[in-house]
Design a protein around this motif. Structure first.
Motif, PDB file in Angstrom:
ATOM      1  N   GLU A   1       1.353  -4.209 -15.302  1.00  0.00           N
ATOM      2  CA  GLU A   1       0.265  -4.957 -14.664  1.00  0.00           C
ATOM      3  C   GLU A   1       0.369  -4.837 -13.153  1.00  0.00           C
ATOM      4  N   ASP A   2      -0.762  -4.727 -12.528  1.00  0.00           N
ATOM      5  CA  ASP A   2      -0.794  -4.652 -11.078  1.00  0.00           C
ATOM      6  C   ASP A   2      -0.129  -5.878 -10.454  1.00  0.00           C
ATOM      7  N   TYR A   3      -0.344  -7.023 -11.093  1.00  0.00           N
ATOM      8  CA  TYR A   3       0.205  -8.264 -10.554  1.00  0.00           C
ATOM      9  C   TYR A   3       1.734  -8.215 -10.505  1.00  0.00           C
TER      10      TYR A   3
ATOM     11  N   LEU B   1       9.968   1.562  -8.019  1.00  0.00           N
ATOM     12  CA  LEU B   1       8.900   0.784  -8.668  1.00  0.00           C
ATOM     13  C   LEU B   1       7.656   1.648  -8.825  1.00  0.00           C
ATOM     14  N   LEU B   2       7.038   1.527  -9.993  1.00  0.00           N
ATOM     15  CA  LEU B   2       5.814   2.316 -10.203  1.00  0.00           C
ATOM     16  C   LEU B   2       4.663   1.428 -10.693  1.00  0.00           C
ATOM     17  N   ARG B   3       3.547   1.568 -10.035  1.00  0.00           N
ATOM     18  CA  ARG B   3       2.290   0.963 -10.498  1.00  0.00           C
ATOM     19  C   ARG B   3       1.849   1.706 -11.766  1.00  0.00           C
ATOM     20  N   PRO B   4       1.149   1.051 -12.669  1.00  0.00           N
ATOM     21  CA  PRO B   4       0.657   1.772 -13.858  1.00  0.00           C
ATOM     22  C   PRO B   4      -0.547   2.643 -13.505  1.00  0.00           C
ATOM     23  N   ASN B   5      -0.873   3.544 -14.395  1.00  0.00           N
ATOM     24  CA  ASN B   5      -2.101   4.349 -14.276  1.00  0.00           C
ATOM     25  C   ASN B   5      -2.174   5.107 -12.972  1.00  0.00           C
TER      26      ASN B   5
END
Lengths: 283, 283
Positions: free
Chosen positions: A214-216, A189-193
């Motif tokens: 999205e962070d959510y 899993l990867l968070r954006p930015n």
DNA sequence: ATGCCTTACGTTATACGTAATTATT
DNA sequence: AATAATTACGTATAACGTAAGGCAT
């Protein structure tokens, strides 16, 4: 004295062709407009119209005057716009960063150090950050190595270490340290930015990344799935340990960085409050 | 709406430093000025001053605003100046000539054809007249040969013949015609501003010229002395014979010219009244 | 004590609207 | 008749001045 409102009436009259039409646009009566135009002629000291009993037209003087008036009105608008823009920039601190977490911290720090200021923040490539701090696009930038620019100073802003964020039941959950290659081949899993971390992760050729926009969504999947993910010591320290997961440091070279905050020396005075808080942070 | 008067107050405040001083310059009370400055801030929507209890200073916004305001006020002045200048040029007919007498006549003609117009006249070299009529410096020019320019037309304006103006007791006073060389070696009276005639007289190397800087002085000397002088048939015809003197035509080549009035074709319409009178003159 | 800015209040001036007038199409 | 500008007159808003007050140097 010559007044802009009168010039605007002149331009409106030129555009509408008659006093009646112009006065309706201007939301005044046409006798009022008629008088204003006489006043304007008196002010400039020159006839601007040819008047017949029921027709009024611009003469050559009037045509020139209306043209120049339109330009002047535009310049008056631009005066207002420029002063407003300066005011906004005076109330805005623009910051850029090569990584998300220190940016969040810096934004939070600035928000408390400068209440009433707008903090404008963004992530960018190091090159853009370096040129940006030099040309004034950014007041503060977060980098991982000193830019070595004339007139630009730096202070340390702590370090960050990349970790795997594994579910408790993951086969490697018991390790104290891991290498990037240890999870090669898995779906993560990867968070954006992620800023420059993105480049670090490109060294994992056989790994699938589920990048969340999205962070959510990222948070939800972190809870609901058992997919391994990334975090950093700094994130864990700041936001607390992630429930049901364990963070295991990665030892490869390039997975630990030290951050620097860079700023123009000429702005040092304006930034003292922020720099003081940043210095306090690292102690 | 933003008003120029308020901007002027702002600039005056910047230049004077205090409301009191500025209000004195502006001939208003300082409470009035104080209110105007608040109004201006309200208008632009931005603070322009830092206010302590008994001190008011421009902030960065105000400094920029005052600077731009000063420029805008200058441009407003230039608007007025340009419109006034256009108006003046619309009421001015500019004429140039290579010789004095036809210029006097043309000025007189134009004065009667265009009452209310300002006639601006001057003598100049033929080259300056030709370029001047082309570029609009002159509306009408008097020449001795057609300029052959695109967009420039000509009509004839009569001729002129150079004469000696001799006292009755002069040895040559009885001649019907003379050559320039006949008075070579004598001292002669000269009116100022002879235009191209000056060049004609340069062919008299041994002659002394007493050039008078004022027409009045020339007239006095003409009466009081017995020095020979020059005149032309056209001057004699227009102003009558000179008392106590006789005008004797000169027969050398170049001492007779035919005049032309040249003008831009595009201005023909505006000049019809004048051209009609000029045409009538030659018939 | 003096200088400077602000607030409060009454006044004036200037720009405005309505109504009537004239002239043109 | 309809359209368009001007004139005349009463009105209202907005800028002004005076007077008083507060705060700093």
């Amino acid at each position: 004295m010559l007044e802009l409102y009168d010039l605007e009436k002149l331009v409106t009259f030129r555009n509408e062709g008659t006093l009646v039409a112009a006065s309706e646009k201007l939301l005044i009566s046409q006798p009022a407009l008629s008088r204003s135009m006489r006043k304007l002629e008196d002010e400039i000291g020159v006839e601007l119209f040819t008047r017949s009993k029921n027709r009024m037209e611009l003469n050559e003087n009037g045509i020139l005057a209306a043209e120049l008036a339109e330009k002047l009105l535009g310049e008056a608008d631009s005066l207002v716009a420029r002063v407003r823009q300066l005011d906004r920039s005076r109330h805005t601190l623009s910051v850029g960063s090569c990584a998300p977490e220190p940016l969040w911290e810096l934004v939070a720090t600035l928000g408390s150090a400068y209440p009433g200021m707008t903090i404008s923040s963004e992530m960018a490539e190091p090159e853009a950050l370096i040129s940006g701090v030099q040309d004034g696009t950014y007041s503060l930038v977060i980098l991982t190595s000193p830019p070595e620019l004339n007139g630009v100073e730096v202070i340390p802003f702590g370090g960050e270490k990349l970790c795997f964020l594994l579910p408790m039941n993951h086969p490697l959950a018991g390790e104290r340290e891991l290498h990037l290659a240890d999870l090669n081949g898995e779906t993560m899993l990867l968070r954006p930015n992620l800023g420059f971390w993105t480049k670090t992760l490109e060294s994992l050729p056989d790994t699938h990344f589920l990048v969340q926009q999205e962070d959510y969504a990222f948070g939800e999947l972190l809870r609901a799935s058992s997919l391994p993910a990334f975090t950093t010591d700094r994130v864990q320290w700041r936001y607390g340990a992630t429930e049901g997961r364990i963070a295991i440091p990665i030892t490869d070279p390039g997975t630990s960085v030290d951050y620097l905050v860079a700023y123009r020396s000429t702005e040092k005075k304006h930034l003292t409050a922020a720099l003081k808080l940043i210095a306090a942070y690292t102690h």
